[in-house]
Design a protein around this motif. Structure first.
Motif, PDB file in Angstrom:
ATOM      1  N   GLU A 184     -69.941  21.309 -28.700  1.00  0.00           N
ATOM      2  CA  GLU A 184     -69.052  20.457 -29.494  1.00  0.00           C
ATOM      3  C   GLU A 184     -67.951  19.825 -28.645  1.00  0.00           C
ATOM      4  OE1 GLU A 184     -68.254  18.872 -33.239  1.00  0.00           O
ATOM      5  OE2 GLU A 184     -69.756  20.414 -32.935  1.00  0.00           O
ATOM      6  N   GLY A 185     -67.802  18.507 -28.784  1.00  0.00           N
ATOM      7  CA  GLY A 185     -66.700  17.796 -28.139  1.00  0.00           C
ATOM      8  C   GLY A 185     -66.932  17.407 -26.692  1.00  0.00           C
ATOM      9  N   HIS A 186     -68.066  17.787 -26.132  1.00  0.00           N
ATOM     10  CA  HIS A 186     -68.343  17.475 -24.723  1.00  0.00           C
ATOM     11  C   HIS A 186     -69.118  16.171 -24.585  1.00  0.00           C
ATOM     12  CE1 HIS A 186     -66.816  21.106 -22.811  1.00  0.00           C
ATOM     13  NE2 HIS A 186     -67.208  21.738 -23.899  1.00  0.00           N
ATOM     14  N   GLY A 187     -69.152  15.659 -23.375  1.00  0.00           N
ATOM     15  CA  GLY A 187     -69.881  14.442 -23.076  1.00  0.00           C
ATOM     16  C   GLY A 187     -71.376  14.675 -23.114  1.00  0.00           C
ATOM     17  N   ILE A 188     -72.106  13.625 -23.492  1.00  0.00           N
ATOM     18  CA  ILE A 188     -73.569  13.676 -23.569  1.00  0.00           C
ATOM     19  C   ILE A 188     -74.173  14.189 -22.261  1.00  0.00           C
ATOM     20  CG2 ILE A 188     -75.620  12.189 -23.691  1.00  0.00           C
ATOM     21  CD1 ILE A 188     -74.479  12.475 -26.404  1.00  0.00           C
ATOM     22  N   ASP A 189     -73.638  13.731 -21.139  1.00  0.00           N
ATOM     23  CA  ASP A 189     -74.195  14.091 -19.833  1.00  0.00           C
ATOM     24  C   ASP A 189     -73.928  15.541 -19.433  1.00  0.00           C
ATOM     25  OD1 ASP A 189     -71.487  13.496 -19.638  1.00  0.00           O
ATOM     26  OD2 ASP A 189     -71.651  12.668 -17.621  1.00  0.00           O
ATOM     27  N   GLU A 190     -73.082  16.244 -20.171  1.00  0.00           N
ATOM     28  CA  GLU A 190     -72.752  17.638 -19.865  1.00  0.00           C
ATOM     29  C   GLU A 190     -73.606  18.648 -20.640  1.00  0.00           C
ATOM     30  OE1 GLU A 190     -68.264  18.355 -19.524  1.00  0.00           O
ATOM     31  OE2 GLU A 190     -68.419  16.628 -20.888  1.00  0.00           O
ATOM     32  N   LEU A 191     -74.313  18.198 -21.663  1.00  0.00           N
ATOM     33  CA  LEU A 191     -74.947  19.124 -22.604  1.00  0.00           C
ATOM     34  C   LEU A 191     -75.975  20.057 -21.969  1.00  0.00           C
ATOM     35  CD1 LEU A 191     -75.365  16.810 -25.719  1.00  0.00           C
ATOM     36  CD2 LEU A 191     -73.496  18.381 -25.162  1.00  0.00           C
ATOM     37  N   GLU A 192     -76.830  19.511 -21.115  1.00  0.00           N
ATOM     38  CA  GLU A 192     -77.872  20.345 -20.512  1.00  0.00           C
ATOM     39  C   GLU A 192     -77.262  21.444 -19.636  1.00  0.00           C
ATOM     40  OE1 GLU A 192     -82.008  19.821 -18.027  1.00  0.00           O
ATOM     41  OE2 GLU A 192     -81.182  18.075 -19.051  1.00  0.00           O
ATOM     42  N   SER A 193     -76.281  21.102 -18.827  1.00  0.00           N
ATOM     43  CA  SER A 193     -75.654  22.118 -17.970  1.00  0.00           C
ATOM     44  C   SER A 193     -74.857  23.124 -18.798  1.00  0.00           C
ATOM     45  CB  SER A 193     -74.785  21.475 -16.892  1.00  0.00           C
ATOM     46  OG  SER A 193     -73.727  20.758 -17.460  1.00  0.00           O
ATOM     47  N   LEU A 194     -74.279  22.688 -19.928  1.00  0.00           N
ATOM     48  CA  LEU A 194     -73.579  23.621 -20.810  1.00  0.00           C
ATOM     49  C   LEU A 194     -74.555  24.624 -21.431  1.00  0.00           C
ATOM     50  CD1 LEU A 194     -71.097  21.172 -22.526  1.00  0.00           C
ATOM     51  CD2 LEU A 194     -70.467  23.129 -21.106  1.00  0.00           C
ATOM     52  N   ASP A 212     -77.362  25.640 -19.970  1.00  0.00           N
ATOM     53  CA  ASP A 212     -77.674  26.555 -18.862  1.00  0.00           C
ATOM     54  C   ASP A 212     -76.581  27.607 -18.716  1.00  0.00           C
ATOM     55  OD1 ASP A 212     -80.106  25.423 -18.043  1.00  0.00           O
ATOM     56  OD2 ASP A 212     -79.108  23.993 -16.716  1.00  0.00           O
ATOM     57  N   GLU A 213     -75.344  27.153 -18.737  1.00  0.00           N
ATOM     58  CA  GLU A 213     -74.190  28.047 -18.575  1.00  0.00           C
ATOM     59  C   GLU A 213     -74.122  29.061 -19.716  1.00  0.00           C
ATOM     60  OE1 GLU A 213     -69.563  27.186 -19.170  1.00  0.00           O
ATOM     61  OE2 GLU A 213     -70.449  26.045 -17.504  1.00  0.00           O
ATOM     62  N   PHE A 214     -74.329  28.609 -20.946  1.00  0.00           N
ATOM     63  CA  PHE A 214     -74.267  29.496 -22.107  1.00  0.00           C
ATOM     64  C   PHE A 214     -75.288  30.628 -21.993  1.00  0.00           C
ATOM     65  CE2 PHE A 214     -75.740  30.744 -26.345  1.00  0.00           C
ATOM     66  CZ  PHE A 214     -74.540  31.151 -26.910  1.00  0.00           C
ATOM     67  N   PHE A 215     -76.544  30.265 -21.725  1.00  0.00           N
ATOM     68  CA  PHE A 215     -77.584  31.292 -21.660  1.00  0.00           C
ATOM     69  C   PHE A 215     -77.455  32.173 -20.420  1.00  0.00           C
ATOM     70  CE2 PHE A 215     -79.652  28.427 -24.748  1.00  0.00           C
ATOM     71  CZ  PHE A 215     -79.927  29.352 -25.742  1.00  0.00           C
ATOM     72  N   GLU A 232     -85.614  26.415 -21.894  1.00  0.00           N
ATOM     73  CA  GLU A 232     -86.289  25.126 -21.673  1.00  0.00           C
ATOM     74  C   GLU A 232     -86.683  24.481 -22.995  1.00  0.00           C
ATOM     75  OE1 GLU A 232     -86.331  23.461 -18.806  1.00  0.00           O
ATOM     76  OE2 GLU A 232     -85.219  25.172 -18.024  1.00  0.00           O
ATOM     77  N   ASP A 233     -87.045  25.290 -23.983  1.00  0.00           N
ATOM     78  CA  ASP A 233     -87.387  24.754 -25.300  1.00  0.00           C
ATOM     79  C   ASP A 233     -86.182  24.059 -25.938  1.00  0.00           C
ATOM     80  OD1 ASP A 233     -90.119  25.665 -25.371  1.00  0.00           O
ATOM     81  OD2 ASP A 233     -89.351  27.692 -25.710  1.00  0.00           O
ATOM     82  N   PHE A 234     -85.007  24.652 -25.791  1.00  0.00           N
ATOM     83  CA  PHE A 234     -83.785  24.039 -26.320  1.00  0.00           C
ATOM     84  C   PHE A 234     -83.473  22.738 -25.580  1.00  0.00           C
ATOM     85  CE2 PHE A 234     -83.377  28.267 -27.962  1.00  0.00           C
ATOM     86  CZ  PHE A 234     -82.718  28.088 -29.172  1.00  0.00           C
ATOM     87  N   LYS A 235     -83.683  22.751 -24.270  1.00  0.00           N
ATOM     88  CA  LYS A 235     -83.402  21.556 -23.470  1.00  0.00           C
ATOM     89  C   LYS A 235     -84.377  20.423 -23.789  1.00  0.00           C
ATOM     90  CE  LYS A 235     -82.443  22.753 -19.096  1.00  0.00           C
ATOM     91  NZ  LYS A 235     -82.296  23.568 -17.878  1.00  0.00           N
ATOM     92  N   ILE A 236     -85.622  20.750 -24.099  1.00  0.00           N
ATOM     93  CA  ILE A 236     -86.588  19.720 -24.493  1.00  0.00           C
ATOM     94  C   ILE A 236     -86.169  19.099 -25.824  1.00  0.00           C
ATOM     95  CG2 ILE A 236     -88.974  19.303 -25.241  1.00  0.00           C
ATOM     96  CD1 ILE A 236     -89.798  21.459 -23.128  1.00  0.00           C
ATOM     97  N   ALA A 237     -85.747  19.925 -26.771  1.00  0.00           N
ATOM     98  CA  ALA A 237     -85.267  19.401 -28.062  1.00  0.00           C
ATOM     99  C   ALA A 237     -84.064  18.484 -27.836  1.00  0.00           C
ATOM    100  CB  ALA A 237     -84.910  20.548 -29.006  1.00  0.00           C
ATOM    101  N   LEU A 238     -83.167  18.878 -26.935  1.00  0.00           N
ATOM    102  CA  LEU A 238     -82.004  18.046 -26.606  1.00  0.00           C
ATOM    103  C   LEU A 238     -82.447  16.715 -26.009  1.00  0.00           C
ATOM    104  CD1 LEU A 238     -78.956  17.593 -26.204  1.00  0.00           C
ATOM    105  CD2 LEU A 238     -79.190  18.766 -23.998  1.00  0.00           C
ATOM    106  N   LYS A 239     -83.358  16.763 -25.048  1.00  0.00           N
ATOM    107  CA  LYS A 239     -83.845  15.529 -24.426  1.00  0.00           C
ATOM    108  C   LYS A 239     -84.509  14.622 -25.454  1.00  0.00           C
ATOM    109  CE  LYS A 239     -84.378  17.604 -19.895  1.00  0.00           C
ATOM    110  NZ  LYS A 239     -85.268  18.197 -18.924  1.00  0.00           N
ATOM    111  N   ASN A 240     -85.233  15.213 -26.388  1.00  0.00           N
ATOM    112  CA  ASN A 240     -85.864  14.415 -27.449  1.00  0.00           C
ATOM    113  C   ASN A 240     -84.810  13.759 -28.335  1.00  0.00           C
ATOM    114  OD1 ASN A 240     -88.425  15.006 -26.526  1.00  0.00           O
ATOM    115  ND2 ASN A 240     -88.733  16.702 -27.947  1.00  0.00           N
ATOM    116  N   ALA A 241     -83.701  14.444 -28.563  1.00  0.00           N
ATOM    117  CA  ALA A 241     -82.615  13.853 -29.358  1.00  0.00           C
ATOM    118  C   ALA A 241     -81.970  12.677 -28.628  1.00  0.00           C
ATOM    119  CB  ALA A 241     -81.560  14.915 -29.660  1.00  0.00           C
ATOM    120  N   LEU A 242     -81.950  12.735 -27.319  1.00  0.00           N
ATOM    121  CA  LEU A 242     -81.308  11.679 -26.540  1.00  0.00           C
ATOM    122  C   LEU A 242     -82.224  10.490 -26.261  1.00  0.00           C
ATOM    123  CD1 LEU A 242     -79.337  13.946 -24.066  1.00  0.00           C
ATOM    124  CD2 LEU A 242     -78.429  12.641 -26.002  1.00  0.00           C
TER     125      LEU A 242
END
Length: 92
Positions: free
Chosen positions: A51-61, A63-66, A80-90
């Motif tokens: 929440e509140g972060h830049g689009i370009d930061e989401l994937e690394s965030l 990684d950091e969370f997990f 990786e499944d979460f990151k694929i869903a994120l990429k599909n959203a973008l």
């Protein structure tokens, strides 16, 4: 404001990531689906982290969370499944 929705069918469950984008930042992050994550509040904590972060930061965030949350169990689903869903959203 732009609305993003992305889904990914993981080995055992669907992951759906939904959020609004305003001025390059994400708002109203929702992660839903029919996957299992324990502890259950970890999904909400991940939403809060993005929440509140830049689009370009989401994937690394993600990684950091997990990487920090070694106590999370997700049978048949991984980061990786979460990151694929994120990429599909973008992709929209």
């Amino acid at each position: 404001m732009k609305h993003h929705v992305g889904e990914h069918k993981a080995k055992k469950g669907l992951i759906r990531i939904e959020f609004d984008e305003r001025d390059g930042r994400v708002e109203h992050v929702r992660i839903t689906g029919d996957f299992f994550m324990h502890p259950e509040e970890a999904v909400h904590e991940l939403e809060q982290k993005l929440e509140g972060h830049g689009i370009d930061e989401l994937e690394s965030l993600m990684d950091e969370f997990f990487a920090m949350r070694m106590d999370i169990e997700m049978p048949y689903v991984n980061i990786e499944d979460f990151k694929i869903a994120l990429k599909n959203a973008l992709k929209e």
